[in-house]
Design an enzyme around this catalytic site. Structure first.
Site, PDB file in Angstrom:
ATOM      1  N   SER A  55       0.962  -1.179   0.046  1.00 57.82           N
ATOM      2  CA  SER A  55      -0.057   0.140   0.106  1.00 57.82           C
ATOM      3  C   SER A  55       0.841   1.242   0.178  1.00 57.82           C
ATOM      4  O   SER A  55       0.632   2.074  -0.990  1.00 57.82           O
ATOM      5  CB  SER A  55      -1.048  -0.158   1.411  1.00 57.82           C
ATOM      6  OG  SER A  55      -1.767  -0.977   1.063  1.00 57.82           O
ATOM      7  N   ARG A 113       1.686   4.446  -3.057  1.00 54.94           N
ATOM      8  CA  ARG A 113       1.620   5.995  -2.674  1.00 54.94           C
ATOM      9  C   ARG A 113       2.616   6.730  -2.925  1.00 54.94           C
ATOM     10  O   ARG A 113       2.787   7.650  -3.213  1.00 54.94           O
ATOM     11  CB  ARG A 113       0.880   6.173  -1.097  1.00 54.94           C
ATOM     12  CG  ARG A 113      -0.372   5.354  -1.304  1.00 54.94           C
ATOM     13  CD  ARG A 113      -0.842   5.036   0.192  1.00 54.94           C
ATOM     14  NE  ARG A 113      -2.156   4.915   0.532  1.00 54.94           N
ATOM     15  CZ  ARG A 113      -2.827   3.967   0.088  1.00 54.94           C
ATOM     16  NH1 ARG A 113      -2.224   2.580  -0.485  1.00 54.94           N
ATOM     17  NH2 ARG A 113      -4.117   3.734   0.278  1.00 54.94           N
ATOM     18  N   GLY A 122      -5.764  -3.501  -8.126  1.00 53.50           N
ATOM     19  CA  GLY A 122      -6.779  -2.613  -7.886  1.00 53.50           C
ATOM     20  C   GLY A 122      -6.365  -1.181  -7.550  1.00 53.50           C
ATOM     21  O   GLY A 122      -6.758  -0.045  -7.744  1.00 53.50           O
ATOM     22  N   ARG A 130     -13.667  -6.058 -11.576  1.00 52.11           N
ATOM     23  CA  ARG A 130     -13.954  -5.256 -10.231  1.00 52.11           C
ATOM     24  C   ARG A 130     -14.312  -3.985 -10.318  1.00 52.11           C
ATOM     25  O   ARG A 130     -13.939  -3.195 -11.329  1.00 52.11           O
ATOM     26  CB  ARG A 130     -12.307  -5.394  -9.483  1.00 52.11           C
ATOM     27  CG  ARG A 130     -11.761  -6.548  -9.311  1.00 52.11           C
ATOM     28  CD  ARG A 130     -10.445  -6.515  -8.500  1.00 52.11           C
ATOM     29  NE  ARG A 130     -10.537  -5.871  -7.201  1.00 52.11           N
ATOM     30  CZ  ARG A 130      -9.573  -5.835  -6.293  1.00 52.11           C
ATOM     31  NH1 ARG A 130      -8.353  -5.787  -6.750  1.00 52.11           N
ATOM     32  NH2 ARG A 130      -9.803  -5.116  -5.166  1.00 52.11           N
ATOM     33  N   SER A 171     -13.233   2.475   1.978  1.00 56.86           N
ATOM     34  CA  SER A 171     -12.337   2.092   1.183  1.00 56.86           C
ATOM     35  C   SER A 171     -11.146   3.163   0.981  1.00 56.86           C
ATOM     36  O   SER A 171     -11.256   4.135   0.485  1.00 56.86           O
ATOM     37  CB  SER A 171     -12.804   1.997  -0.362  1.00 56.86           C
ATOM     38  OG  SER A 171     -11.811   1.768  -1.146  1.00 56.86           O
ATOM     39  N   ASP A 198      -7.757  -7.428   4.466  1.00 58.36           N
ATOM     40  CA  ASP A 198      -6.862  -8.288   3.598  1.00 58.36           C
ATOM     41  C   ASP A 198      -6.180  -9.556   4.356  1.00 58.36           C
ATOM     42  O   ASP A 198      -5.769 -10.514   3.983  1.00 58.36           O
ATOM     43  CB  ASP A 198      -5.547  -7.304   3.394  1.00 58.36           C
ATOM     44  CG  ASP A 198      -5.971  -6.609   2.265  1.00 58.36           C
ATOM     45  OD1 ASP A 198      -6.933  -6.540   1.346  1.00 58.36           O
ATOM     46  OD2 ASP A 198      -5.112  -5.451   2.115  1.00 58.36           O
ATOM     47  N   LYS A 258     -12.864  -8.526  -4.278  1.00 57.26           N
ATOM     48  CA  LYS A 258     -11.369  -8.565  -4.114  1.00 57.26           C
ATOM     49  C   LYS A 258     -10.911  -9.260  -5.283  1.00 57.26           C
ATOM     50  O   LYS A 258     -11.643  -9.622  -6.399  1.00 57.26           O
ATOM     51  CB  LYS A 258     -10.997  -8.970  -2.842  1.00 57.26           C
ATOM     52  CG  LYS A 258     -11.031  -8.299  -1.557  1.00 57.26           C
ATOM     53  CD  LYS A 258     -10.401  -6.940  -1.628  1.00 57.26           C
ATOM     54  CE  LYS A 258     -10.786  -6.073  -0.766  1.00 57.26           C
ATOM     55  NZ  LYS A 258     -10.253  -4.656  -0.694  1.00 57.26           N
ATOM     56  N   ARG A 287     -13.552 -13.650  -2.369  1.00 61.03           N
ATOM     57  CA  ARG A 287     -12.693 -14.539  -1.264  1.00 61.03           C
ATOM     58  C   ARG A 287     -13.601 -15.027  -0.304  1.00 61.03           C
ATOM     59  O   ARG A 287     -13.153 -16.023   0.334  1.00 61.03           O
ATOM     60  CB  ARG A 287     -11.760 -13.486  -0.565  1.00 61.03           C
ATOM     61  CG  ARG A 287     -10.542 -13.078  -1.417  1.00 61.03           C
ATOM     62  CD  ARG A 287      -9.572 -12.343  -0.648  1.00 61.03           C
ATOM     63  NE  ARG A 287      -8.464 -11.888  -1.696  1.00 61.03           N
ATOM     64  CZ  ARG A 287      -7.732 -11.037  -1.510  1.00 61.03           C
ATOM     65  NH1 ARG A 287      -7.696  -9.865  -0.463  1.00 61.03           N
ATOM     66  NH2 ARG A 287      -6.664 -10.549  -2.217  1.00 61.03           N
TER      67      ARG A 287
HETATM   68  C1  S3P Z   1      -5.688  -0.774  -0.221  1.00 61.54           C
HETATM   69  C2  S3P Z   1      -6.944  -1.011   0.341  1.00 61.54           C
HETATM   70  C3  S3P Z   1      -7.864  -2.116   0.543  1.00 61.54           C
HETATM   71  C4  S3P Z   1      -6.974  -3.396   0.448  1.00 61.54           C
HETATM   72  C5  S3P Z   1      -6.116  -3.479  -0.562  1.00 61.54           C
HETATM   73  C6  S3P Z   1      -4.991  -2.176  -0.512  1.00 61.54           C
HETATM   74  C7  S3P Z   1      -4.773   0.147  -0.327  1.00 61.54           C
HETATM   75  O1  S3P Z   1      -8.785  -2.084  -0.388  1.00 61.54           O
HETATM   76  O2  S3P Z   1      -8.022  -4.440   0.467  1.00 61.54           O
HETATM   77  O3  S3P Z   1      -5.185  -4.773  -0.324  1.00 61.54           O
HETATM   78  O4  S3P Z   1      -3.638   0.169  -0.416  1.00 61.54           O
HETATM   79  O5  S3P Z   1      -5.502   1.328  -0.189  1.00 61.54           O
HETATM   80  P1  S3P Z   1     -10.276  -1.211  -0.772  1.00 61.54           P
HETATM   81  O6  S3P Z   1      -9.712   0.281  -0.585  1.00 61.54           O
HETATM   82  O7  S3P Z   1     -10.964  -1.528  -1.792  1.00 61.54           O
HETATM   83  O8  S3P Z   1     -10.776  -1.641   0.654  1.00 61.54           O
END
Ligand code: S3P
Length: 436
Positions: free
Chosen positions: A22, A26, A102, A130, A174, A322, A349, A353
């Site tokens: 994550s 960023r 995603g 998705r 989210s 997760d 996801k 899942r």
């Molecule tokens: C993430 C947020 C989550 C998580 C994903 C990574 C992120 O998803 O499940 O693995 O880096 O912001 P969602 O924002 O769809 O809940």
């Protein structure tokens, strides 16, 4: 790729995890629109974060890697990103490929919505299933226009423009959507505020502060004021707690385990797993706490022992989202089992899942009840060696590798290579701490 997995006796030793997925996304995206050169240490080795870098390169961002050989200690690699400044990305003639990620498609959509050119972006088969309406909705309110398959799915065509700030209340918790809107807010006129129903991971807000953005934070909301240039900087990515989760839970499956994980990200919006495990009676201790680029880091010491069992529901779900696949595996070995509710997000996801966890548990001879929004998993069950399948989902591959360690006989895992999405070295590192 298929992989045979033998039952194990014990998990012991110490290791460092690769950089958090994550946070890596960023840092790369903010580095790309900052002024100057951002240098990132311990960038995630996963394929998802490589997808983000590839897309950024297609948008004109220069990225290179450098080996550093310090006088003391091991050599390491740094990632250098030459920032192009706010609204400085270049149009890409080719469709961008976010692969399985995603985070890449949703967060980049925010950045691209604020650039006055059109971009096409898609991903692999899983990503094309998705939902993207969740980002298209707020970004359209800011002024961008989108085309998507069935109005919701990739490929997306993003018609970027000069955006206006909005006040947006997220309908679903989210962090990806929150981040997408905040990134768009950096390029928008005026203020952009995002309000969350439940607090989700706050890496974007922390990273924005690190890059010098004009951001104000309140409980469950953040406001960015657009137009202020970001300043490039040096950053170190903490070890990925969501990857560590597989090893932590593996250790908890064996009574004589003793495991140390070093320099793991312990941001309080990510540590719900550790609290939940301690609530079930696990011995999980945090040591050597420190701060790194605004993020809390530290070491984790786990010892094996009995777990009572528990329930995941309501506001807890977002913080554990997760980790639910590996917790489901662990649930079979608890005294009272594990119930999961309010987790319909799991169905959108990398795979559904709820379905892929239940499918693999059933293959291992475990009884499990599937609900629309979760699972009921009775405790004290035997896991039988079985033919398992990741269905191409990295967290399912890793969760059921760990399940196979606790099984009665050998298992075979189909599509085990899915682990490369977040943790290419998963099997190697697991080998170092597993006693057969
Ligand atoms: C993430 C947020 C989550 C998580 C994903 C990574 C992120 O998803 O499940 O693995 O880096 O912001 P969602 O924002 O769809 O809940």
């Amino acid at each position: 790729m298929d992989r045979r997995i033998q039952p194990a006796k014990n998990i012991s030793g110490g290791l460092r995890l690769p950089g958090d997925k994550s946070i890596s996304h960023r840092y790369a995206m903010l580095g790309a629109i900052a002024e100057g050169e951002t240098v990132i240490r311990n960038y995630s080795t996963g394929a998802d974060c490589a997808s983000t870098l590839r897309c950024l390169q297609q948008l004109g961002v220069e990225i290179y890697r450098k080996q550093v050989k310090p006088e003391i200690g091991e050599p390491f690699e740094q990632l250098h990103i030459r920032g192009r400044g706010l609204r400085g990305l270049e149009p890409s003639r080719e469709t961008l490929d976010a692969g399985n990620s995603g985070s890449t498609i949703r967060m980049l959509s925010g950045l691209l919505a604020g650039h006055s050119f059109d971009t096409s972006i898609t991903g692999d088969e899983s990503l094309q299933r998705r939902p993207m309406k969740r980002v298209m909705e707020p970004l359209s309110q800011m002024g961008a226009r989108f085309e998507a398959r069935d109005g919701n799915y990739p490929p997306l065509r993003i018609h970027g423009t000069k955006l206006s700030g909005i006040h947006y209340e997220l309908p679903v918790p989210s962090a990806q959507v929150k981040s997408s809107v905040l990134l768009a807010g950096l390029l928008a006129d005026g203020e952009t505020t995002v309000v969350e129903p439940v607090q989700t991971r706050d890496h974007t807000e922390i990273a924005l502060q690190q890059f010098g953005a004009d951001i104000t934070r309140r409980r469950r909301s953040a406001t960015v004021r657009g137009g202020r240039a970001l300043k490039a900087r040096g950053l170190t990515v903490p070890g990925d707690l969501s990857s560590a989760a597989f090893f932590i839970c593996a250790a908890l499956l064996f009574p004589s385990s003793d495991l140390y994980l070093h320099d793991v990200g312990l941001n309080p919006t990510r540590t719900a797993l550790l609290d939940f495990l301690c609530g079930m009676g696990a011995s999980v201790k945090l040591l050597n706490l420190a701060e790194e680029s605004g993020e809390l880091i530290g070491d984790i010491h786990v010892s094996g022992g009995k777990l009572t069992g528990g329930r995941i529901e309501g506001e807890m779900v977002a913080g554990l989202i997760d980790e639910i696949p590996i917790l489901a595996v662990l649930g079979t070995q608890t005294e009272q089992g594990l119930s999961i509710r309010d987790a319909t997000e799991l169905r959108v996801k990398e795979t559904d899942r709820i379905a892929t966890v239940a499918d693999n548990l059933l293959r291992m001879g475990v009884s499990v009840e599937v609900r629309p929004d979760g699972l009921d998993i009775p405790g004290q069950q035997h896991l039988l060696g079985a033919e398992l399948d990741s269905f191409g989902d990295h967290r399912i591959a890793m969760a059921f590798t760990i399940a196979a360690l606790a099984a009665t006989t050998e298992s075979l895992l189909h599509h085990s290579d899915a682990a490369i999405i977040s943790f290419p070295d998963f099997f190697d590192r697991l080998g170092h701490i597993t006693e057969l």
